[in-house]
Design an enzyme around this catalytic site. Structure first.
Site, mmCIF file in Angstrom:
data_model
loop_
_atom_site.group_PDB
_atom_site.id
_atom_site.type_symbol
_atom_site.label_atom_id
_atom_site.label_comp_id
_atom_site.label_asym_id
_atom_site.label_seq_id
_atom_site.Cartn_x
_atom_site.Cartn_y
_atom_site.Cartn_z
ATOM 1 N N GLY A 90 0.873 -1.167 0.000
ATOM 2 C CA GLY A 90 0.000 0.000 0.000
ATOM 3 C C GLY A 90 0.905 1.210 0.000
ATOM 4 N N GLY A 92 3.092 3.412 1.367
ATOM 5 C CA GLY A 92 3.790 3.426 2.647
ATOM 6 C C GLY A 92 4.494 4.744 2.919
ATOM 7 N N ARG A 93 4.632 5.552 1.888
ATOM 8 C CA ARG A 93 5.316 6.829 2.096
ATOM 9 C C ARG A 93 4.877 7.886 1.090
ATOM 10 N NH1 ARG A 93 10.985 6.338 -0.733
ATOM 11 N NH2 ARG A 93 10.573 4.614 -2.126
ATOM 12 N N LYS A 113 5.152 12.198 -2.552
ATOM 13 C CA LYS A 113 5.995 11.042 -2.198
ATOM 14 C C LYS A 113 7.006 11.456 -1.132
ATOM 15 C CE LYS A 113 8.481 7.297 -4.551
ATOM 16 N NZ LYS A 113 8.832 6.746 -5.874
ATOM 17 N N ASP A 125 10.161 4.224 7.081
ATOM 18 C CA ASP A 125 10.041 5.496 7.799
ATOM 19 C C ASP A 125 9.100 6.477 7.111
ATOM 20 O OD1 ASP A 125 11.497 6.183 5.584
ATOM 21 O OD2 ASP A 125 13.368 6.570 6.670
ATOM 22 N N GLY A 126 8.549 6.078 5.972
ATOM 23 C CA GLY A 126 7.603 6.958 5.285
ATOM 24 C C GLY A 126 8.258 8.094 4.508
ATOM 25 N N ASP A 252 3.162 -4.243 -8.306
ATOM 26 C CA ASP A 252 2.713 -3.016 -7.641
ATOM 27 C C ASP A 252 3.373 -1.788 -8.265
ATOM 28 O OD1 ASP A 252 4.933 -4.426 -6.261
ATOM 29 O OD2 ASP A 252 5.111 -2.536 -5.165
ATOM 30 N N ASN A 253 4.313 -1.994 -9.161
ATOM 31 C CA ASN A 253 4.933 -0.873 -9.861
ATOM 32 C C ASN A 253 4.482 -0.797 -11.317
ATOM 33 O OD1 ASN A 253 6.330 -0.176 -7.558
ATOM 34 N ND2 ASN A 253 8.183 -1.281 -8.130
ATOM 35 N N ASP A 262 6.847 4.472 -10.690
ATOM 36 C CA ASP A 262 7.687 4.159 -9.530
ATOM 37 C C ASP A 262 9.148 3.941 -9.923
ATOM 38 O OD1 ASP A 262 6.080 4.537 -7.411
ATOM 39 O OD2 ASP A 262 6.080 2.461 -6.708
HETATM 40 P P1 AMP Z 1 8.920 0.620 -3.821
HETATM 41 O O1 AMP Z 1 10.137 -0.233 -3.705
HETATM 42 O O2 AMP Z 1 9.186 2.093 -3.688
HETATM 43 O O3 AMP Z 1 8.114 0.307 -5.036
HETATM 44 O O4 AMP Z 1 8.003 0.275 -2.572
HETATM 45 C C1 AMP Z 1 7.491 -1.007 -2.267
HETATM 46 C C2 AMP Z 1 6.566 -0.923 -1.060
HETATM 47 O O5 AMP Z 1 7.303 -0.483 0.082
HETATM 48 C C3 AMP Z 1 5.417 0.039 -1.221
HETATM 49 O O6 AMP Z 1 4.308 -0.464 -0.527
HETATM 50 C C4 AMP Z 1 5.946 1.309 -0.581
HETATM 51 O O7 AMP Z 1 4.942 2.159 -0.136
HETATM 52 C C5 AMP Z 1 6.780 0.738 0.559
HETATM 53 N N1 AMP Z 1 7.901 1.624 0.929
HETATM 54 C C6 AMP Z 1 9.033 1.857 0.223
HETATM 55 N N2 AMP Z 1 9.848 2.706 0.875
HETATM 56 C C7 AMP Z 1 9.226 3.015 2.034
HETATM 57 C C8 AMP Z 1 9.538 3.862 3.144
HETATM 58 N N3 AMP Z 1 10.688 4.546 3.200
HETATM 59 N N4 AMP Z 1 8.658 3.926 4.139
HETATM 60 C C9 AMP Z 1 7.503 3.233 4.116
HETATM 61 N N5 AMP Z 1 7.142 2.432 3.115
HETATM 62 C C10 AMP Z 1 7.982 2.329 2.068
HETATM 63 MG MG MG Z 2 6.428 0.847 -5.686
#
Ligand code: AMP
Ligand code: MG
Length: 481
Positions: A90, A92-93, A113, A125-126, A252-253, A262
Site C-alpha cells: 500500500g 507506505g510513504r 511522495k 520510515d515513510g 505493484d509498480n 515508480d
Molecule cells: P517501492 O520499492 O518504492 O516500489 O516500494 C514497495 C513498497 O514499500 C510500497 O508499498 C511502498 O509504499 C513501501 N515503501 C518503500 N519505501 C518506504 C519507506 N521509506 N517507508 C515506508 N514504506 C515504504
Molecule cells: Mg512501488
C-alpha cells in the site's frame, strides 16, 4: 474573456468518493526546513496550475499545510514482488492528496511522495531521500521528453531532515502527477482478498474515468484487460528501443494505464549489454534489460488472474496471446525510426537485428552511434568505421542501411527526430545529485531542461551528451530510496 468562459479549476476527490473502504486517510507529516529544489514550470503550465511556487505551495508540498479541496489518503494495494505475492503493500510513504482538475476538465492525481508514515509503511520510515527524488524527477521528465508514457513530477522540495538509508541522507518530497496511481496490484489485492464488490467498484472506476471506450462493450473487464495488454506491450517496446531498464518490475509498480511508474534503481543503458541488471539487489537478473518483455507478460498474467472471476477467461487468454504481436510491431517501428526507416519490411527487420547484434558484440554506446548516423549525411558515414574493431562488418551494415535509406524521402528527418541528443545517464545524474547535496541546484536545472527537450542541440547542454568515461564505475543502485 467573458466570465462564463473562464473554467474554474480545483481539486476533486473521485477516488476517495467512489472507492470507500479501500484506503486510509492520512495527514502528511511535516518535513523540517523545506526548500525548493525544482519546480517544473512547463508541467505547471500544462496543468493550468495557477499558483507560483511561493511559500504557501512550498508548505503544502512539504507537509506543513494543505491545499484547499484536497483529502490526503494512502491507497491499499498488493502485488507480486520478485515473483512472490505480498498482500501487505500500500502507499507506505506517498499520499494521494487529491485530483487536480486542469482547464480542460482533465483530472490529475497529485501524489506527495515522502509524506511520512501511513498504516501501510510496515518497517519503513515513510520518507524519501533527495538522491532518489532527483532521480525520479529526472527520469520522469526524460521519458516524457522522449514521448514515453510516464508519471510526471511537478515539484521537488528538499530538507535538512536526516533520513537513514545505506548512509545518512537528506529527506525530500516529490509532487508526482499522473492520470492515475492505480496499479496492477490494486486489482490483485481486491481479487485475492475475496472482496469482489470492491473489485467491481475498482473496475467501474477505471472504466468510467480511464477506459471509457471499454465501458459499453459486452465484457468490459475483458475489454479493459485487452487495452492494458496493448498499452503495456507498447510501453515496454518503447523502453527497449530507448535502452531503458526499470529495475523493479513488480506488479505493484505496474500502472494500469501503461505509464512508466515508480522509479527506483532504473538506468538507461550506456553500452548495449542485453543482460544488464541495474538493480544490485536483483542478483538473479529477474529484471535485467532483455527480460523486460517477458516480465511484463508475466505481470499481465497476474492481472488476468485477478480479473478471472469477473471477465471471460477465454477472452483474457486471447488478449495475452496478442502481447508478443503488439510488442514486436511497436519495437520494430521504433527501432526502424532510429535507423531512419519508416514502414519496416521483413528485410528491414534483419537490418535492425544486424545493428543490435553489431552494437552488442562491439559493446558500443546504445545512443551515440545512432545519433551520429542521424546527424551525418550517408556519404560521410565511412568516417565512423574506425569506431568499430570489426570495421568491415560495420561497413557492410552502413552500406546496406544507406541503400535502404535511398528508397524513402526524409529519412534523415525521421532519424534526427528519433535519436535523442540528451540522454539520462547514470553518471550525469550522479553529478547532479552530488551538486544538489552540496546545495547547488544549477546543474539539476540545466540537465532537467536538456532532458525535457532531448532532441534539441544547444551549446550549453553539450556536457550532457558525453557517455561515461571507460573508467567510470557506477554506484550500485538499490531499492532503498
Ligand atoms: P517501492 O520499492 O518504492 O516500489 O516500494 C514497495 C513498497 O514499500 C510500497 O508499498 C511502498 O509504499 C513501501 N515503501 C518503500 N519505501 C518506504 C519507506 N521509506 N517507508 C515506508 N514504506 C515504504
Ligand atoms: Mg512501488
Amino acid at each position: 474573456m467573458p466570465d462564463d468562459l473562464v473554467t474554474t479549476v480545483q481539486f476533486d476527490n473521485r477516488y476517495q468518493r467512489e472507492l470507500p473502504g479501500t484506503y486510509a486517510r492520512v495527514t502528511p507529516t511535516p518535513m523540517k526546513n523545506p526548500r525548493w529544489v525544482a519546480w517544473n514550470e512547463p508541467l505547471a503550465r500544462e496543468l493550468n496550475w495557477p499558483n507560483p511556487p511561493d511559500d504557501d505551495v512550498l508548505a503544502a508540498f512539504s507537509g506543513h499545510g494543505q491545499l484547499e479541496g484536497t483529502d490526503p489518503i494512502a491507497q491499499k494495494y498488493a502485488g507480486h514482488q520478485f515473483g512472490t505475492f505480498n498482500p501487505d503493500l500500500g502507499d507506505g510513504r506517498g499520499l494521494l492528496l487529491g485530483e487536480w482538475v486542469d482547464g480542460q476538465g482533465q483530472h490529475w492525481d497529485f501524489h506527495l511522495k515522502g509524506a511520512g508514515k501511513t498504516p501501510f509503511s510496515r518497517f519503513g520510515d515513510g520518507r524519501a531521500v533527495l538522491r532518489s527524488s532527483i532521480r525520479e524527477l529526472l527520469a520522469s521528465e526524460a521519458l516524457h521528453g522522449l514521448g514515453i508514457p510516464t508519471t510526471r513530477a511537478l515539484a521537488l522540495v528538499g530538507s535538512d531532515e536526516p533520513v537513514m538509508r545505506e548512509r545518512l541522507e537528506n529527506g525530500a518530497m516529490l509532487l508526482r502527477v499522473a492520470k492515475t496511481h492505480i496499479r496492477f496490484g490494486h486489482f490483485e489485492w481486491f481479487a485475492f482478498s475475496g472482496q469482489t464488490d470492491k473489485l467491481e467498484q475498482l473496475l467501474a472506476f477505471c472504466l468510467t474515468h480511464l477506459f471509457p471506450d471499454c465501458k459499453n462493450t459486452p465484457d468490459p473487464a475483458a475489454a479493459l484487460f485487452d487495452a492494458v495488454v496493448t498499452r503495456t506491450a507498447h510501453l515496454i517496446a518503447h523502453w527497449m528501443s530507448t535502452g531503458f531498464c526499470h529495475g523493479v518490475m513488480n506488479t505493484d509498480n505496474m500502472s494500469i494505464i501503461g505509464d512508466t511508474f515508480d522509479y527506483g534503481p532504473y538506468a538507461f543503458l550506456d553500452a548495449l549489454q542485453p543482460g544488464f541488471i541495474c538493480n544490485h539487489t536483483d542478483t538473479g537478473g529477474r529484471y535485467a534489460y532483455n527480460r523486460q518483455p517477458d516480465i511484463a507478460f508475466w505481470n499481465l498474467q497476474c492481472l488476468a488472474q485477478a480479473l478471472a472471476g469477473i471477465a471471460d477467461q477465454g477472452a483474457l487468454r486471447d488478449s495475452l496471446s496478442r502481447f508478443a504481436e503488439h510488442y514486436n510491431a511497436r519495437f520494430l517501428e521504433l527501432m526502424g525510426a532510429r535507423l531512419g526507416v519508416l514502414n519496416v519490411s521483413e528485410e528491414d527487420q534483419s537490418l535492425i537485428r544486424d545493428w543490435m547484434q553489431l552494437a552488442t558484440d562491439e559493446a558500443v554506446d546504445f545512443h551515440r552511434p545512432l545519433r551520429e548516423l542521424a546527424e551525418m549525411e550517408t556519404s560521410d558515414w565511412a568516417r565512423l568505421d574506425d569506431d568499430y574493431s570489426d570495421r568491415s562488418r560495420f561497413r557492410r551494415f552502413r552500406q546496406a542501411l544507406a541503400e535502404r535509406r535511398e528508397q524513402e524521402p526524409d529519412t534523415q528527418t525521421l532519424a534526427l527526430a528519433s535519436n535523442p541528443v540528451s540522454i539520462l545517464r547514470t553518471h550525469h545524474a550522479q553529478a547532479v545529485i552530488d551538486a544538489c547535496e552540496q546545495g547547488d541546484d544549477s546543474l539539476l536545472h540545466s540537465y532537467l531542461a536538456a532532458l525535457q527537450s532531448p532532441f534539441e542541440v544547444r551549446p550549453e547542454w553539450q556536457r550532457w551528451r558525453a557517455p561515461p568515461p571507460a573508467s567510470y564505475h557506477a554506484h550500485p543502485l538499490s531499492c532503498s530510496s
